[in-house]
Design a protein around this motif. Structure first.
Motif, PDB file in Angstrom:
ATOM      1  N   VAL A  83      -5.424  65.713 103.293  1.00 37.62           N
ATOM      2  CA  VAL A  83      -4.965  64.617 102.494  1.00 37.62           C
ATOM      3  C   VAL A  83      -5.727  63.442 103.295  1.00 37.62           C
ATOM      4  CG1 VAL A  83      -2.732  65.593 101.956  1.00 37.62           C
ATOM      5  CG2 VAL A  83      -3.068  64.288 104.372  1.00 37.62           C
ATOM      6  N   GLN A  84      -5.883  62.489 102.536  1.00 36.64           N
ATOM      7  CA  GLN A  84      -6.412  61.159 103.075  1.00 36.64           C
ATOM      8  C   GLN A  84      -5.530  60.307 102.846  1.00 36.64           C
ATOM      9  OE1 GLN A  84     -11.309  61.802 102.307  1.00 36.64           O
ATOM     10  NE2 GLN A  84     -10.090  60.575 100.854  1.00 36.64           N
TER      11      GLN A  84
ATOM     12  N   ALA B  36       6.470  55.788  98.659  1.00 36.16           N
ATOM     13  CA  ALA B  36       7.537  56.873  99.418  1.00 36.16           C
ATOM     14  C   ALA B  36       8.612  55.555 100.466  1.00 36.16           C
ATOM     15  CB  ALA B  36       6.568  57.556 100.387  1.00 36.16           C
ATOM     16  N   THR B  37       9.601  56.428 100.762  1.00 32.60           N
ATOM     17  CA  THR B  37      10.197  55.814 101.831  1.00 32.60           C
ATOM     18  C   THR B  37       9.903  56.090 103.147  1.00 32.60           C
ATOM     19  OG1 THR B  37      11.727  57.956 101.954  1.00 32.60           O
ATOM     20  CG2 THR B  37      12.542  56.449 100.099  1.00 32.60           C
ATOM     21  N   LYS B  38      10.863  55.455 103.952  1.00 30.88           N
ATOM     22  CA  LYS B  38      10.182  55.483 105.427  1.00 30.88           C
ATOM     23  C   LYS B  38      10.076  57.042 105.814  1.00 30.88           C
ATOM     24  CE  LYS B  38      13.262  52.394 106.867  1.00 30.88           C
ATOM     25  NZ  LYS B  38      13.969  51.394 107.613  1.00 30.88           N
ATOM     26  N   GLU B  39      11.314  57.866 105.498  1.00 29.92           N
ATOM     27  CA  GLU B  39      11.548  59.480 105.646  1.00 29.92           C
ATOM     28  C   GLU B  39      10.331  60.074 105.178  1.00 29.92           C
ATOM     29  OE1 GLU B  39      13.946  57.226 104.691  1.00 29.92           O
ATOM     30  OE2 GLU B  39      14.952  56.948 106.687  1.00 29.92           O
TER      31      GLU B  39
ATOM     32  N   LEU C 291       3.584  62.395 104.567  1.00 31.28           N
ATOM     33  CA  LEU C 291       2.594  61.846 103.553  1.00 31.28           C
ATOM     34  C   LEU C 291       1.650  61.015 104.183  1.00 31.28           C
ATOM     35  CD1 LEU C 291       4.900  60.723 100.779  1.00 31.28           C
ATOM     36  CD2 LEU C 291       3.648  63.023 100.706  1.00 31.28           C
ATOM     37  N   PRO C 292       0.211  61.303 103.527  1.00 35.90           N
ATOM     38  CA  PRO C 292      -0.751  60.187 103.784  1.00 35.90           C
ATOM     39  C   PRO C 292      -0.287  58.672 103.907  1.00 35.90           C
ATOM     40  CG  PRO C 292      -1.425  61.049 101.909  1.00 35.90           C
ATOM     41  CD  PRO C 292      -0.068  61.979 102.338  1.00 35.90           C
TER      42      PRO C 292
END
Length: 256
Positions: free
Chosen positions: A5-6, A62-65, A70-71
């Motif tokens: 992933v980037q 995305a949430t902090k969690e 994730l990238p």
């Protein structure tokens, strides 16, 4: 081993963003210059305004969690105003002060430590709506039997509001309204050089968007400028220099 992933640049906006791959548009050019360094994620939604993007943003950022797995979104480019500035005859209209408040909400969602989507590695760029060419747009609306729903000075006011919000929040702003208007010799009718229909941009218009966005990144976030990033995987010549150890060489690395 984690999947490849980037990190990414996220483009958030309306049809001007959604169409960023048309005519070799600004999104296509970004994808080209950031190839193998960062992915360009196009989250443009034709017809949307800042009211409607808020619940969508809560589902796509995305949430902090979630961010731990994730990238990272390194750059978030927010480009709204063309639909918010529609006249009240259209459901897309968002009052000027609420438009500014919505932009502030998006900025805070990413930058505030109290936000569930706080992303300290994300840098934000705001872009103003371009000017509207009411000569072109009026013809289009008349041909379709629609009322005139855009006004030149109203769009200018929304562009000014985006700049004011950026100054208040310390977020750099790409002033496309002024840049494109200046490129047209400050004549509304001459805006047709940069537009397909008076509201949406053609190849020349998107070229200005790309150039101004890259300039803003260079001036404000040089560490995220494509010329200052490395390929996530090395170039083939480095593999050829040490063929016996190519498996070690071909390990993912940070672009930064």
């Amino acid at each position: 081993m984690a999947a490849y992933v980037q990190d990414s640049i996220m483009l958030l906006g309306d049809s001007l963003t959604q169409g960023g791959y048309e005519f070799n548009g600004f999104a296509a050019q970004l994808a080209h210059v950031y190839n193998r360094k960062m992915d360009v994620v196009n989250r443009g939604f034709s017809g949307y305004n800042t009211d409607w993007i808020l619940p969508v943003f809560d589902q796509l950022f995305a949430t902090k969690e979630q961010q731990q797995h994730l990238p990272k979104v390194r750059l978030l480019v927010i480009w709204f105003g063309a639909n918010d500035a529609a006249l009240p005859v259209r459901d897309q209209h968002v009052p000027l002060e609420r438009y500014k408040a919505n932009l502030a909400h998006l900025v805070a969602a990413v930058r505030s430590p109290d936000s569930p989507r706080h992303s300290p590695d994300t840098r934000i760029v705001l872009m103003t709506a371009p000017p509207v060419n009411t000569h072109q747009w009026g013809v289009r609306q008349a041909e379709r039997g629609n009322v005139m729903d855009r006004d030149f000075e109203t769009t200018r006011a929304y562009a000014t509001a985006a700049k004011e919000l950026g100054a208040a929040e310390g977020v750099p702003v790409v002033d496309l309204w002024t840049t494109i208007y200046d490129a047209a010799g400050r004549e509304e009718a001459a805006l047709k050089k940069f537009m397909t229909d008076g509201l949406h941009l053609n190849r020349d218009g998107y070229q200005i968007v790309f150039d101004e966005l890259i300039k803003t990144i260079a001036e404000n976030y040089p560490e995220y400028h494509y010329e200052n990033l490395k390929f996530v995987f090395v170039t083939f010549d480095l593999i050829c220099e040490d063929l016996k150890n190519y498996q070690e060489i071909l390990q993912k690395r940070s672009a930064f």
